[in-house]
Design an enzyme around this catalytic site. Structure first.
Site, PDB file in Angstrom:
ATOM      1  N   ASP A 120       0.611  -1.263  -0.090  1.00 40.18           N
ATOM      2  CA  ASP A 120       0.104  -0.036   0.152  1.00 40.18           C
ATOM      3  C   ASP A 120       1.024   1.562   0.037  1.00 40.18           C
ATOM      4  O   ASP A 120       0.376   2.302  -0.307  1.00 40.18           O
ATOM      5  CB  ASP A 120      -1.143   0.010   1.382  1.00 40.18           C
ATOM      6  CG  ASP A 120      -0.465  -0.079   2.368  1.00 40.18           C
ATOM      7  OD1 ASP A 120       0.539  -0.544   2.496  1.00 40.18           O
ATOM      8  OD2 ASP A 120      -0.970   0.535   3.430  1.00 40.18           O
ATOM      9  N   HIS A 123       8.094  -1.146  13.050  1.00 34.70           N
ATOM     10  CA  HIS A 123       6.654  -1.713  12.146  1.00 34.70           C
ATOM     11  C   HIS A 123       6.733  -3.154  11.826  1.00 34.70           C
ATOM     12  O   HIS A 123       5.889  -3.706  11.042  1.00 34.70           O
ATOM     13  CB  HIS A 123       6.658  -0.913  10.679  1.00 34.70           C
ATOM     14  CG  HIS A 123       5.526  -1.043  10.126  1.00 34.70           C
ATOM     15  ND1 HIS A 123       4.036  -0.964  10.691  1.00 34.70           N
ATOM     16  CD2 HIS A 123       5.129  -1.188   8.765  1.00 34.70           C
ATOM     17  CE1 HIS A 123       3.163  -1.217   9.684  1.00 34.70           C
ATOM     18  NE2 HIS A 123       3.678  -1.402   8.675  1.00 34.70           N
TER      19      HIS A 123
HETATM   20 ZN   LIG Z   1       2.777  -0.909   6.600  1.00 32.62          ZN
END
Ligand SMILES: [Zn+2]
Length: 306
Positions: free
Chosen positions: A70, A147
């Site tokens: 994304d 992340h």
């Molecule tokens: Zn991500």
């Protein structure tokens, strides 16, 4: 007069909605020259650029925060369009593991680009701020964030400017204009009527502006470090409620972002990467009511820092 113009091209988290496209932020720095930088490039970014009245041919460099689709899937089409429109200038793509990524990107399909795509790996481990671009008027930095995969945050930092303070100069009996000022600026001092005039005596420092973009991240000390004294912190705020079980989501919530902003002494905050569970903007505006200097990003929103 310089200005930083930020355009939000996509503000959703993971899955697009009717009003929120995949993540991308366009930053235009205007001084005597113009610089256009793209941060992240989700699917459909090139059309978002067209809708927002910007020009993808003006993009100088691209910075990808991490390699979740994304945040990068729009690069395929964008690079093809740049080639079809006749781009000749090399394009640098900064990202964690950029070399590996650009090689894979270039090997998909049949394409004959007329410009070089130059990958630039960005460090994604440790606690050091890395300098990526050092231009005459600004610097771009990165720092690793948290992340679950290699991920970084970026900072665009305008350099401080030294300006002649006419009132101070007048007090010392200096003329309004003249070659004297050029010399003092270049060499730090000059002699006028037998008196040594130092640059500090007649100047003020205009602090450069700082914009930080977190990319996708859980709260971490590195983002606090990078965002220190930022004029604007654009931060992942996927969630607006601290729900149980969200720990595995590897993103941040409203309260967490506001804690980070406070620790970093950021002057303004924009929340982005909004989960599609929040379709009602009124509901979100209610949630930020108690906080000052915070906004919720929406697609095509523009912010100008002067
Ligand atoms: Zn991500």
């Amino acid at each position: 007069m310089t200005q930083i113009e930020i355009t939000f091209l996509g503000t959703t988290a993971a899955v697009p909605t009717k009003v929120r496209n995949h993540p991308a932020i366009h930053l235009r720095y205007q001084s005597e020259n113009e610089y256009c930088y793209l941060f992240d490039c989700g699917e459909g970014t090139q059309r978002q650029i067209l809708y927002s009245g910007l020009n993808f041919m003006r993009i100088d460099e691209i910075f990808i925060t991490h390699l979740h689709a994304d945040h990068f899937a729009g690069l395929f089409g964008l690079l093809e369009s740049m080639s079809l429109e006749g781009r000749k200038k090399p394009l640098r793509i900064f990202a964690p593991e950029a070399e590996k990524f650009v090689e894979a990107l270039q090997s998909v399909g049949y394409s004959s680009k007329n410009f070089a795509v130059i990958p630039r790996n960005v460090a994604f481990e440790g606690n050091e701020i890395e300098r990526l671009v050092d231009a005459e008027e600004f610097t771009v930095y990165a720092i690793p964030v948290k992340h679950g995969i290699p991920a970084v945050a970026y900072a665009f930092v305008e350099k401080d400017r030294i300006k002649i303070d006419k009132a101070k100069a007048k007090k010392l009996g200096l003329p309004e204009t003249g070659p004297l000022y050029r010399k003092i600026k270049a060499e730090g001092s000059d002699v006028f009527n037998g008196k040594k005039i130092m640059l500090d005596d007649i100047s003020i420092v205009e602090k450069g502006k700082k914009v930080v973009y977190s990319g996708d991240t859980m709260p971490c000390s590195n983002i606090v470090k990078l965002a220190s004294d930022a004029d604007l912190l654009i931060h992942d705020s996927t969630f607006f409620t601290d729900l149980e079980g969200m720990e595995g989501a590897r993103h941040s919530s409203l309260d967490e972002v506001m804690r980070i902003a406070k620790q970093a002494k950021a002057k303004g905050v924009i929340l982005t990467h909004i989960s599609r569970r929040y379709q009602d903007i009124k509901e979100l505006k209610e949630k930020i009511k108690g906080y000052e200097n915070v906004k919720i990003a929406k697609d095509f929103m523009k912010i100008v820092l002067k």
